[in-house]
Design a protein around this motif. Sequence first.
Motif, PDB file in Angstrom:
ATOM      1  N   SER A  34       1.000  -1.415  -0.282  1.00 58.03           N
ATOM      2  CA  SER A  34       0.030  -0.108   0.050  1.00 58.03           C
ATOM      3  C   SER A  34       0.722   1.432  -0.167  1.00 58.03           C
ATOM      4  O   SER A  34       2.198   1.204  -0.093  1.00 58.03           O
ATOM      5  CB  SER A  34      -1.353   0.033   1.644  1.00 58.03           C
ATOM      6  OG  SER A  34      -0.492  -0.146   3.076  1.00 58.03           O
ATOM      7  N   ARG A  35       0.803   2.471   0.011  1.00 63.55           N
ATOM      8  CA  ARG A  35       0.951   3.718   0.306  1.00 63.55           C
ATOM      9  C   ARG A  35       1.876   3.788  -0.524  1.00 63.55           C
ATOM     10  O   ARG A  35       3.373   4.339  -1.196  1.00 63.55           O
ATOM     11  CB  ARG A  35       1.308   3.787   1.194  1.00 63.55           C
ATOM     12  CG  ARG A  35       0.098   4.243   2.118  1.00 63.55           C
ATOM     13  CD  ARG A  35      -0.425   5.528   2.218  1.00 63.55           C
ATOM     14  NE  ARG A  35      -1.543   6.044   2.256  1.00 63.55           N
ATOM     15  CZ  ARG A  35      -2.527   5.630   2.783  1.00 63.55           C
ATOM     16  NH1 ARG A  35      -3.061   4.761   1.271  1.00 63.55           N
ATOM     17  NH2 ARG A  35      -3.367   6.652   3.463  1.00 63.55           N
ATOM     18  N   PHE A  36       1.787   3.573  -2.706  1.00 59.03           N
ATOM     19  CA  PHE A  36       2.600   3.594  -3.201  1.00 59.03           C
ATOM     20  C   PHE A  36       2.856   5.023  -3.711  1.00 59.03           C
ATOM     21  O   PHE A  36       1.581   5.418  -4.236  1.00 59.03           O
ATOM     22  CB  PHE A  36       2.484   2.735  -4.621  1.00 59.03           C
ATOM     23  CG  PHE A  36       3.428   2.720  -5.682  1.00 59.03           C
ATOM     24  CD1 PHE A  36       4.864   2.708  -5.617  1.00 59.03           C
ATOM     25  CD2 PHE A  36       2.933   3.840  -6.941  1.00 59.03           C
ATOM     26  CE1 PHE A  36       5.775   2.422  -6.937  1.00 59.03           C
ATOM     27  CE2 PHE A  36       4.002   3.945  -7.371  1.00 59.03           C
ATOM     28  CZ  PHE A  36       4.923   3.077  -8.082  1.00 59.03           C
ATOM     29  N   ALA A  37       4.141   5.600  -4.404  1.00 57.18           N
ATOM     30  CA  ALA A  37       4.475   6.985  -4.007  1.00 57.18           C
ATOM     31  C   ALA A  37       5.663   7.325  -4.376  1.00 57.18           C
ATOM     32  O   ALA A  37       6.318   6.511  -4.016  1.00 57.18           O
ATOM     33  CB  ALA A  37       3.873   7.692  -2.661  1.00 57.18           C
ATOM     34  N   VAL A  38       5.640   7.830  -6.367  1.00 61.60           N
ATOM     35  CA  VAL A  38       6.693   8.611  -6.648  1.00 61.60           C
ATOM     36  C   VAL A  38       6.730  10.090  -6.870  1.00 61.60           C
ATOM     37  O   VAL A  38       5.740   9.878  -6.871  1.00 61.60           O
ATOM     38  CB  VAL A  38       6.778   8.118  -7.929  1.00 61.60           C
ATOM     39  CG1 VAL A  38       8.259   8.722  -8.705  1.00 61.60           C
ATOM     40  CG2 VAL A  38       6.937   6.756  -7.647  1.00 61.60           C
ATOM     41  N   ASP A  39       7.358  10.432  -6.560  1.00 61.64           N
ATOM     42  CA  ASP A  39       7.212  11.900  -6.263  1.00 61.64           C
ATOM     43  C   ASP A  39       7.918  12.602  -7.840  1.00 61.64           C
ATOM     44  O   ASP A  39       9.103  12.517  -8.470  1.00 61.64           O
ATOM     45  CB  ASP A  39       8.425  12.784  -5.413  1.00 61.64           C
ATOM     46  CG  ASP A  39       8.370  14.322  -4.901  1.00 61.64           C
ATOM     47  OD1 ASP A  39       7.775  15.035  -6.364  1.00 61.64           O
ATOM     48  OD2 ASP A  39       9.023  14.872  -4.368  1.00 61.64           O
TER      49      ASP A  39
END
Length: 214
Positions: free
Chosen positions: A104-109
């Motif tokens: 969960s909480r996959f994030a790429v800036d």
Amino acid sequence: MIDILTNVDRRARAEDFDAMHLLRGRVFKDRLGWEVDCRDGRERDAFDDLDPTYLLAFGPTGAVAGSWRLLPTTGPYMMKDTEAFHPLLKDGEAPRRPRLWEASRFAVDMGSGSDGGLAAVGQITAELFHGLVEHCMAEGIEEILTVYDRRIARLLPRVGCHPLWTVGPMPIGGVPTHAGLFDAGPAMLAAIREATGISGSVVGHAPWRKGQAA
């Protein structure tokens, strides 16, 4: 490069953990407009208190540029314990197996690729998927369950990831949302390598790296 951390590392890697929560705030609250709990720009929820495993990716400048969170399905996890996600449960039951974990909480800036453009952002994303499967294989995790939105659904074929089964899209919180079960073994790693061109390990620090060369 990907570092794999747990809450045991929070004191020694305090700046990296803080950067991860700020990243999640920028991505989920500011960019995607999700209804998440943010304090001082940092997104964090109750599942962060359950001793998850984190994958942290570092961009061209050395700053945290991407992250992922893993929880075992033998305990509380988002898809099982968040009522809004229950319509996505295949056959109406929350899986609970030792070798199945939730991501969960996959994030790429998106700003993290400023030194390398979209290619740098794409490389960070590819390394997160590759690092996830590397970690799973090292720890005996065979499958990954995850809830994801349309942006991830479009991304999956580009990194060679195809679900064993999928549910959705269904509108959850105003966002078209999917759930999927994915293999986390050698076949998936080979598919990611073919799609992304990664040939070696992307993992630097990891609990299972002790005694191994990175």
